[in-house]
Design an enzyme around this catalytic site. Structure first.
Site, PDB file in Angstrom:
ATOM      1  N   SER A 160       0.835  -1.192   0.000  1.00  0.00           N
ATOM      2  CA  SER A 160       0.000   0.000   0.000  1.00  0.00           C
ATOM      3  C   SER A 160       0.875   1.248   0.000  1.00  0.00           C
ATOM      4  O   SER A 160       1.761   1.405   0.829  1.00  0.00           O
ATOM      5  CB  SER A 160      -0.890  -0.010   1.244  1.00  0.00           C
ATOM      6  OG  SER A 160      -1.698   1.131   1.288  1.00  0.00           O
ATOM      7  N   GLY A 161       0.602   2.124  -0.966  1.00  0.00           N
ATOM      8  CA  GLY A 161       1.372   3.352  -1.083  1.00  0.00           C
ATOM      9  C   GLY A 161       2.513   3.270  -2.057  1.00  0.00           C
ATOM     10  O   GLY A 161       3.256   4.244  -2.227  1.00  0.00           O
ATOM     11  N   THR A 165      -2.003   2.022  -8.097  1.00  0.00           N
ATOM     12  CA  THR A 165      -3.167   2.602  -8.768  1.00  0.00           C
ATOM     13  C   THR A 165      -2.741   3.595  -9.843  1.00  0.00           C
ATOM     14  O   THR A 165      -3.274   3.591 -10.965  1.00  0.00           O
ATOM     15  CB  THR A 165      -4.078   3.282  -7.735  1.00  0.00           C
ATOM     16  OG1 THR A 165      -4.453   2.322  -6.743  1.00  0.00           O
ATOM     17  CG2 THR A 165      -5.325   3.826  -8.405  1.00  0.00           C
ATOM     18  N   ASN A 211      -0.706   4.391   3.630  1.00  0.00           N
ATOM     19  CA  ASN A 211      -1.138   5.066   2.409  1.00  0.00           C
ATOM     20  C   ASN A 211      -2.432   5.811   2.690  1.00  0.00           C
ATOM     21  O   ASN A 211      -3.329   5.291   3.364  1.00  0.00           O
ATOM     22  CB  ASN A 211      -1.347   4.047   1.285  1.00  0.00           C
ATOM     23  CG  ASN A 211      -1.630   4.719  -0.045  1.00  0.00           C
ATOM     24  OD1 ASN A 211      -1.537   5.938  -0.173  1.00  0.00           O
ATOM     25  ND2 ASN A 211      -1.988   3.937  -1.037  1.00  0.00           N
ATOM     26  N   SER A 214      -5.455   3.909   0.035  1.00  0.00           N
ATOM     27  CA  SER A 214      -5.147   2.494  -0.159  1.00  0.00           C
ATOM     28  C   SER A 214      -6.369   1.758  -0.701  1.00  0.00           C
ATOM     29  O   SER A 214      -7.479   1.910  -0.193  1.00  0.00           O
ATOM     30  CB  SER A 214      -4.706   1.871   1.171  1.00  0.00           C
ATOM     31  OG  SER A 214      -4.511   0.486   1.024  1.00  0.00           O
ATOM     32  N   SER A 215      -6.151   0.958  -1.741  1.00  0.00           N
ATOM     33  CA  SER A 215      -7.232   0.134  -2.294  1.00  0.00           C
ATOM     34  C   SER A 215      -7.434  -1.065  -1.381  1.00  0.00           C
ATOM     35  O   SER A 215      -6.524  -1.868  -1.190  1.00  0.00           O
ATOM     36  CB  SER A 215      -6.874  -0.338  -3.703  1.00  0.00           C
ATOM     37  OG  SER A 215      -6.694   0.751  -4.560  1.00  0.00           O
ATOM     38  N   GLY A 439      -0.451  -5.877  -2.149  1.00  0.00           N
ATOM     39  CA  GLY A 439       0.808  -6.578  -2.004  1.00  0.00           C
ATOM     40  C   GLY A 439       0.855  -7.392  -0.722  1.00  0.00           C
ATOM     41  O   GLY A 439      -0.109  -7.461   0.064  1.00  0.00           O
ATOM     42  N   GLU A 441       1.420  -8.457   2.956  1.00  0.00           N
ATOM     43  CA  GLU A 441       1.233  -7.662   4.167  1.00  0.00           C
ATOM     44  C   GLU A 441       1.709  -8.447   5.372  1.00  0.00           C
ATOM     45  O   GLU A 441       1.437  -9.645   5.503  1.00  0.00           O
ATOM     46  CB  GLU A 441      -0.241  -7.273   4.347  1.00  0.00           C
ATOM     47  CG  GLU A 441      -0.733  -6.287   3.298  1.00  0.00           C
ATOM     48  CD  GLU A 441      -2.157  -5.817   3.577  1.00  0.00           C
ATOM     49  OE1 GLU A 441      -2.773  -6.345   4.506  1.00  0.00           O
ATOM     50  OE2 GLU A 441      -2.630  -4.916   2.863  1.00  0.00           O
TER      51      GLU A 441
END
Length: 1565
Positions: A160-161, A165, A211, A214-215, A439, A441
């Site tokens: 994330s980050g 995206t 992030n 974050s998605s 990704g 985690e």
């Protein structure tokens, strides 16, 4: 991994060692003791490390890193990390690892990397040819789909980050650029996909610790293409929305964005959905974070609504969506307490009741049923339904389950709506899938979501490993080496541990969820027992529910406390029935009725199983496509630019599988070097094998001599096993060290001998200098003694001379004083004498003047009295004459004659107005004013006559019958006159003194006036010159304005005719009134004074058309009588005219002769147009046919000779038109006449009598433009002529562009060959082969110069054609200027995008090629090239910078101001970070200069966000027609001696071409 060993690590080796602060640090080995090595690091520390834990460092790696990490000499973890850090420091955020792209998030906007120009650069470029970029991956993917007719996929992963995206957006932009032309409802498919991102981000993204956006779901975008490679459809697949976030948020994270957007909505929406501060809602206030930096939730809400409109969600559906979102927030505020019954619950307070009512109102369902569905549960039994109350905790869980279910189904509905709006193509030939997924985690607390996410990444990692191994196999097969024993690194055991059925963790979890009494403790114990001996599973010490899984990225500790609750996805029958019965159609459609067997009870559904099925479907889709990988990396955790955290990046490289891919490469042959590179690096280990052997045999001999085992020799490369590169480098270091010691010994000997010889010479020099010093001292003493004697002599002489001079001066002063006193006395006497004489003179003059004035006054007095007496007598005579009527009759006759003269002049003016049509509009108003003035004068004269009559009558009546003269003597009057004369004499005396003063001032003023007069004359000359320039500019402006006005003429014809008719009516009425007044004046008998008439008076016009209309009407009536003969004659004339046009056009197309640098065809056509008066025609098709002939002759024409002929012809014809046509611009013409015409009516009358040269000039123009074509000789332009001029201008510009683009097209492939020097033969240090090597080098240099010589030949050919066809030199200069600009852009952009071009040897090659162009420019002269050489400034300065020695010593100011002043800072930075010295191995720019440039660029990026370092090609027309006319202003085009062709000379209608004209067109602009 290439770890250290005693073989490849020696004293002096540069290595990488582990460091607790920077992860890895480089240093030099100073001592080796067994398995331990002492290392001095670059920061000065001394550490001791085990040899097996250190890695060798490549000291020859470029300081800017390599763009493909497979090119690294040592492919290991610290080498990869250091390479990424070096490139990130230079803003190079993309790096290849084979065909895998690693993208490091810069945390700043870099728009110049993603603009349309960058897309065009990567379009069609081979992978790896240009700098690493995600456009290269997208282009490779698209090309593979087109060429192989197979589906492709791009897998974007990262934590994330990391920028997944944004990377996905850029990929879709490029795919849209390559294949986006299919349009659906006015918008392209790719636009709809991109426009759906704000909606999905609003409902699927949230702020996390790492992030801000974050998605929280996985997204796979399928972009579908038709057989032509155009986008035909798209679909979005989503995976595992994080449902638990709706009800549970940890600090400092946020819930989904849509909740905060809705709370910040406009007041009317907030009131509609009954919301408020987010701090008042339980689902949002679990975290203290309510806002995100630099994000305005209110603006984001409006943008989301706008995006929903774009993707096709109606306003009603949007309101329903946000009603559901608001209802979820209100559901979270419903709290429960124990009820009266056992294990029952009820609403806590009125506040909870209010939120329950609000939620029911927003969902449009029954309030009581909603409460029952939350507090009760219906159990279906064979005996009937049993209603079971829920305790407060279970009621809260039921509430949260409802909220999660509603939000999850709402999200699914939005995704389905977007897919239906975009539209899928069932007949798509292929697709490209872009996977944007979470990704790996690993947090402090890892729950069920992390297990699912990591399972996804394990699956993708297995797919990735298979792809990497497949790529390795393909390269091995291509090089024909044996790779059968290479092991494949697989993670199938971890996948079986998690998802295998039965026996996997998810299967055990589903089984535990099926048992009502199962808890997380029992589930954990079951796992401990089942996986007790599994190598990938372990149990932490002192843990009851935690377990550890060994993933590919490391160990992750999971907490199983909430696994059961998060895996359960009950479909509660009460919730289903409640929402299905909603009065809102949208809510009811979200919850369709369940099947009958499941509608009466809750049904268990496993989220883990469903996710596993979705993941399996995704993997099946990916397995049917060819994958391409992009790994996104987040360089730091603070989300700020310029910070590179080594530990954080290493962890992401492990999680992203990059290090796993390196391990796969290391399992085979991690080091691959071409024979040429291998021998260049290691040829010194066995120099004897280079004699007479090919590269492959020499490489094999070196490897065998060094004792390497297991290496492979391919067709073009040497494949080395892990560690063998380090062994060779260690041997190479030994050889270099021995050579260095030998060189040092020789150098020291040479330096010692040189020092001894220097000392010997110094001793001799010292002795010589000392002896010289003694001699100089002796000479100095002798010289001082002689000097002192001479000084004494001169001092004594000076003293005596000074005393003598003083005495002489004193005597002279005394004599001067005495003589001055005598002179002053003489001067004083003379002045007094002169003053006395002046006083006497003035007194005598005053006495004489006074006597004269007295006599003069007395005389004047007598004259006045006498004249008064005579006047009285004359008055009596006039009174008597006034009684007679003869005077009145005479005055009447004079007035009638005057009126007749005016009437004659009015009639005469009517005829003159026919010849002055150009000024009729302005003259009407002026004549009307003149008429009013004359009428006023007549009225005044009439009034004066009447007044005189009355005065005469009155005088006659008052006069006495008999007038008798009586002498009168008046002494008082004489006395008064005498007194008055005395006063006047006193005033005269005062005035006399004033007159003298005035005369002095007058003389001074006259001098000043003379000087000012000279200055005024000079200023007047300058003003005249300025006035001429202004008039010329106004003339050009009037021509342009007239052309624009004529183009709008057709649209204004109707309204103009109506306005003109109204003006005619009003003017006719006014003129009729004036004529009636004139008749009235004629009838009256008045006496007027005689007025001096000028030579010519302009008469009053009668109508606006100045008689022209009357004449036309007369002609019409005259022609109506003989209509039939005239029509017959007109028809024959038309046919003959059409035949002449056809002959002229045929000649115009075929004749390509030039006579005295003139295109004959253009001159003949121009003379014909003048003779036929085509420029004055209101309507003709000849102009259109000429333009059509030019266009048909140049359309799709590739022959530059024909294009040059037409360019010369059209430009000459356009020039002749410009020198002839005069625009009909009323406004500018009126202003011009106002400046030059007389101001008064009588002056205009006088001017009108002069002979006009207008008609003469036009007639002479039609016969060949005799004389200088000034403003009076130009032909007035009609609409077809002006339109013809504009079409000719367009033809000139089009033909110019065709010639320029054709030349660009010819030299473009040659430029691609010129940008990079061909690889020259490697110079080997062998004996007896230097001649052959030199001959090979010379041959290759000659071959490389062929490309530059080909470009020069193309330029020569084009120049020869242009000069042979007599194209104006100005146009030729512009063509070559733009072509050189194109060469500059192509070479410079290629230099910036290809690192292999930024080398020292390539700079020398480009410099030699540019010198070829310079020689061509000098040979061609400035007439045809102009400033073309200056257009190459960018590439010249860049090449000069490449071949510059000692770059590291240059400061930033020297580079920007002296070396590269024309280059921008990003361009210099790009070259400075990419350059490498392949010839001498010197260093590039200093780190301080690089760092300073980076800081300056970061500051400039704020002011200029789109500061691209690439140049754009200028395809505009670089000159105006006025500029072309000025360039031709000194050209004499004599049309008199142009010989007509036989095809025209034989026809009688073209005999005018045989006439010899008497003038030459000489246009001076």
């Amino acid at each position: 991994m290439v770890q250290g060993s005693p073989v490849n690590i020696i004293v002096g080796s540069h290595v990488w060692a582990e460091d607790p602060e920077d992860a890895w640090i480089d240093g030099e080995v100073t001592e080796i003791n067994g398995r331990s090595a002492t290392i001095i690091t670059t920061n000065g520390k001394t550490i001791i490390a085990d040899i097996s834990c250190i890695y060798p460092k490549d000291t020859e790696a470029p300081p800017a890193g390599v763009d493909d990490m497979t090119k690294l000499a040592y492919l290991h973890e610290p080498g990869v990390l250091h390479n990424l850090a070096c490139r990130f420091a230079l803003n190079e955020i993309y790096t290849y690892t084979g065909n895998i792209l690693i993208a490091v998030n810069p945390f700043r906007r870099l728009p110049h990397l993603y603009d349309i120009h960058m897309m065009q650069q990567y379009k069609g470029a081979a992978f790896g040819e240009l700098s690493p970029h995600l456009f290269a991956v997208a282009d490779t993917c698209y090309r593979a789909m087109i060429n192989e007719q197979g589906s492709q996929s791009i897998l974007v992963s990262g934590e994330s980050g990391a920028g997944k995206t944004e990377t996905t957006k850029m990929l879709m932009r490029y795919l849209a650029f390559m294949g986006g032309r299919s349009v659906t409802e006015g918008r392209t498919v790719e636009q709809q996909v991109l426009e759906s991102n704000p909606v999905l981000e609003a409902f699927g993204n949230a702020k996390t610790v790492k992030n801000n956006n974050s998605s929280r779901f996985g997204k796979f975008v399928e972009i579908q293409f038709d057989k032509h490679g155009k986008i035909s459809g798209a679909a979005i697949r989503t995976y595992l929305l994080e449902r638990s976030r709706v009800c549970q948020v940890s600090d400092p994270e946020r819930n989904y964005h849509c909740f905060y957007m809705l709370c910040a909505a406009p007041p009317e929406d907030v009131k509609k959905f009954k919301l408020g501060d987010p701090r008042t809602f339980h689902y949002l206030n679990q975290s203290n974070c309510y806002e995100v930096a630099n994000v305005n939730d209110a603006r984001e809400y409006l943008e989301t609504r706008n995006a929903m409109d774009i993707v096709g969600i109606s306003q009603d559906e949007q309101d329903a969506i946000f009603r559901v979102v608001g209802a979820i927030l209100h559901l979270g505020n419903i709290n429960f307490i124990k009820g009266k019954e056992v294990d029952s619950s009820k609403l806590k307070d009125e506040k909870s009741k209010f939120h329950l009512q609000t939620a029911a109102e927003l969902l449009m369902c029954d309030e009581k049923m909603l409460e029952d569905s939350l507090c009760k549960r219906v159990i279906v039994t064979p005996d009937g339904n049993i209603t079971k109350p829920l305790d407060p905790d279970r009621a809260a869980l039921s509430r949260d389950a409802l909220a999660k279910t509603v939000y999850s189904w709402l999200f699914d509905w939005i995704v389905d709506k977007i897919n239906s709006s975009i539209g899928q193509d069932p007949n798509a030939a292929s697709l490209i899938g872009v996977l944007d997924i979470y990704g790996f985690e690993s947090f402090k607390l890892n729950s069920f979501e992390q297990l699912c996410i990591n399972l996804t990444n394990e699956k993708l990692q297995q797919h990735f490993n298979q792809h990497v191994f497949k790529m390795e196999q393909e390269e091995y097969t291509k090089e024909e080496i044996n790779w059968s024993y290479v092991e494949f690194v697989d993670n199938q055991d971890v996948l079986d541990l998690i998802e295998k059925k039965p026996g996997g963790i998810i299967a055990l979890l589903d089984e535990a969820c099926m048992f009502p009494k199962a808890t997380h403790e029992t589930f954990a114990q079951k796992m401990y027992q089942t996986y007790k001996g599994h190598k990938r599973f372990s149990k932490p010490k002192l843990a009851r529910t935690d377990f550890i899984i060994n993933h590919y990225a490391g160990d992750v500790i999971y907490q199983a406390d909430q696994f059961l609750d998060k895996n359960k996805d009950y479909v509660v029958a009460e919730h289903q029935a409640l929402l299905n019965a909603s009065k809102c159609p949208f809510v009811a459609n979200l919850f369709p009725p369940l099947p009958e067997e499941t509608s009466k009870q809750s049904k268990f559904s496993s989220i883990g199983t469903r996710f596993k099925q979705q993941l399996q479907s995704l993997m099946e889709t990916l397995n049917t496509t060819e994958p391409h990988y992009i790994r996104c990396v987040k360089p730091n955790t603070v989300l700020k630019p310029g910070i590179f955290e080594n530990f954080n990046v290493l962890n992401q490289l492990r999680c992203g599988g990059v290090l796993e891919a390196i391990r796969i490469s290391c399992a085979g042959y991690p080091t691959k070097r071409s024979f040429d590179e291998f021998l260049d690096r290691f040829g010194m280990l066995a120099p004897d094998v280079l004699d007479g052997s090919d590269e492959k045999s020499a490489s094999t001999a070196i490897c065998d001599r060094m004792g390497l085992k297991g290496y492979q020799i391919g067709k073009t490369k040497v494949f080395l096993r892990a560690g063998q590169m380090a062994e060779l480098d260690a041997r190479r270091t030994e050889v270099l060290a021995n050579a260095a010691r030998r060189i040092q010994r020789q150098i020291r000997t040479h330096l010692t001998r040189k020092e001894f010889i220097a000392l010997q010479r110094s001793t001799i020099n010292v002795q010589k200098l000392w002896r010289a010093q003694l001699a100089r001292k002796l000479y100095e003493c002798i010289r001082k003694e002689a000097a002192s004697i001479r000084i004494q002599k001169h001092v004594r002489a000076h003293t005596d001379r000074k005393s003598y001079t003083k005495l002489v001066a004193s005597a002279i002063v005394i004599q001067t004083g005495l003589r001055a006193m005598a002179a002053r006395n003489e001067y004083r006497y003379r002045r007094r004498t002169k003053a006395t004489t002046s006083i006497q003179t003035q007194w005598r003059r005053f006495q004489a003047l006074s006597g004269y004035k007295q006599q003069k006054k007395a005389t004047l007095t007598l004259q006045c009295l006498w004249r008064a007496r005579v006047a009285r007598k004359e008055l009596r005579k006039l009174k008597m004459a006034a009684r007679e009527t003869g005077a009145l009759k005479e005055a009447k006759d004079k007035l009638e004659k005057r009126v007749e003269e005016l009437t004659w002049r009015l009639e005469f003016e009517k005829h003159l107005r026919i010849d002055l049509e150009e000024a009729r509009g302005q003259e009407i108003a002026k004549l009307q004013n003149a008429l009013h003035e004359m009428q006023g004068q007549l009225e005044e004269a009439h009034a004066a006559i009447i007044h005189e009559k009355e005065a005469a009558k009155l005088a006659i009546e008052q006069a006495p019958a008999v007038i008798k003269e009586v002498p009168v003597v008046d002494n008082t009057k004489l006395q008064l006159l005498k007194n008055h004369n005395e006063e006047l004499e006193g005033e005269v005396r005062e005035l006399k003194t004033k007159i003298e003063e005035f005369e002095k001032k007058y003389s001074e003023a006259e001098k000043e006036n003379k000087t000012r007069l000279k200055e005024a004359e000079e200023a007047q000359l300058k003003a005249a010159l300025l006035q001429e320039n202004i008039e010329r500019l106004e003339l050009n402006l009037s021509n342009l304005e007239s052309e624009n006005q004529v183009l709008r003429q057709q649209a204004l014809v109707a309204s103009t005719k109506e306005d003109l008719s109204e003006e005619l009516k009003t003017l006719k009425s006014n003129i009729a009134i004036l004529e009636s007044e004139n008749e009235l004046l004629r009838s009256k008998t008045t006496v007027v004074k005689e007025i001096a008439t000028p030579e010519r008076v302009l008469p009053q016009v009668k109508c606006f058309a100045n008689g022209h209309q009357t004449e036309e009407e007369h002609q019409t009536t005259k022609e109506s009588g003989c209509l039939v003969p005239v029509l017959t004659k007109q028809r024959s004339l038309t046919d003959r005219q059409q035949e002449n046009h056809d002959v002229l056009l045929k000649y115009f197309m075929e004749d390509k002769r030039f006579d005295k640098n003139r295109p004959v065809a253009a001159c003949i056509v121009y003379k014909a147009l003048l003779q036929w008066r085509s420029f004055e025609a209101e309507k003709t098709n000849l102009f259109d046919r000429i333009i059509q002939t030019i266009r048909s002759s140049t359309e799709s024409q590739d022959n530059v000779t024909d294009l040059a002929h037409w360019l010369s012809t059209t430009s000459t014809l356009l020039f002749l038109l410009q020198s002839t046509l005069k625009a009909n611009n009323t406004t500018s013409a009126a202003s011009h006449r106002n400046r030059n015409s007389p101001a008064t009516l009588f002056c205009r009358m006088a001017q009108g009598s002069r002979p006009s040269s207008l008609g003469t000039g036009i007639s002479s123009g039609y016969s060949g433009m005799v004389g200088k074509p000034n403003e009076q000789l130009k032909v007035e332009a009609k609409y077809p002529a002006l339109l013809f001029k504009q079409h000719l201008t367009a033809c000139v510009e089009k033909i110019y562009g065709m010639i320029r683009d054709g030349l660009k097209k010819e030299i473009s492939p040659l430029l691609n060959l010129c940008i990079q020097a061909p690889r020259s033969a490697r110079v080997r240090s062998t004996r007896g082969s230097s001649k052959s090597i030199h001959s090979n080098i010379v041959a290759k240099q000659q071959t490389s110069n062929i490309h530059w010589q080909s470009i020069v030949n193309k330029l020569d050919h084009t120049l020869g054609v242009m000069s042979g066809k007599h194209v104006p030199p100005m146009i030729t200069r512009k063509i070559f200027s733009q072509v050189f600009s194109f060469i500059n852009v192509q070479l410079f952009n290629s230099l910036l995008l290809r690192r292999e071009c930024c080398s020292f040897s390539n700079g020398e090659y480009l410099k030699a090629g540019l010198q070829e162009l310079d020689h061509w420019c000098l040979k061609t002269t400035n007439q045809y090239t102009g400033s073309s050489w200056d257009e190459l400034q960018h590439i010249r300065q860049a090449v000069g910078f490449l071949v510059l020695h000692q770059k590291a010593q240059k400061s930033l100011d020297e580079i920007t101001n002296e070396l590269c002043p024309i280059l921008s800072l990003p361009q210099i930075y790009r070259i400075g970070t990419m350059l490498w010295d392949d010839k001498y191995g010197t260093h590039g720019l200093s780190p301080d200069v690089i760092g300073r440039m980076r800081v300056l660029m970061a500051e400039d990026s704020i002011n200029m966000p789109n500061n691209s370092f690439l140049l754009d090609v200028d395809s505009s027309i670089p000159f105006s027609m006025e500029e072309m006319f000025r360039s031709l202003s000194g050209t004499d085009i004599n049309l008199s001696d142009v010989d007509p062709p036989p095809i025209l000379g034989q026809r009688s209608d073209f005999h005018f071409l045989l006439q010899q004209a008497q003038g030459v067109i000489d246009v001076e602009t």
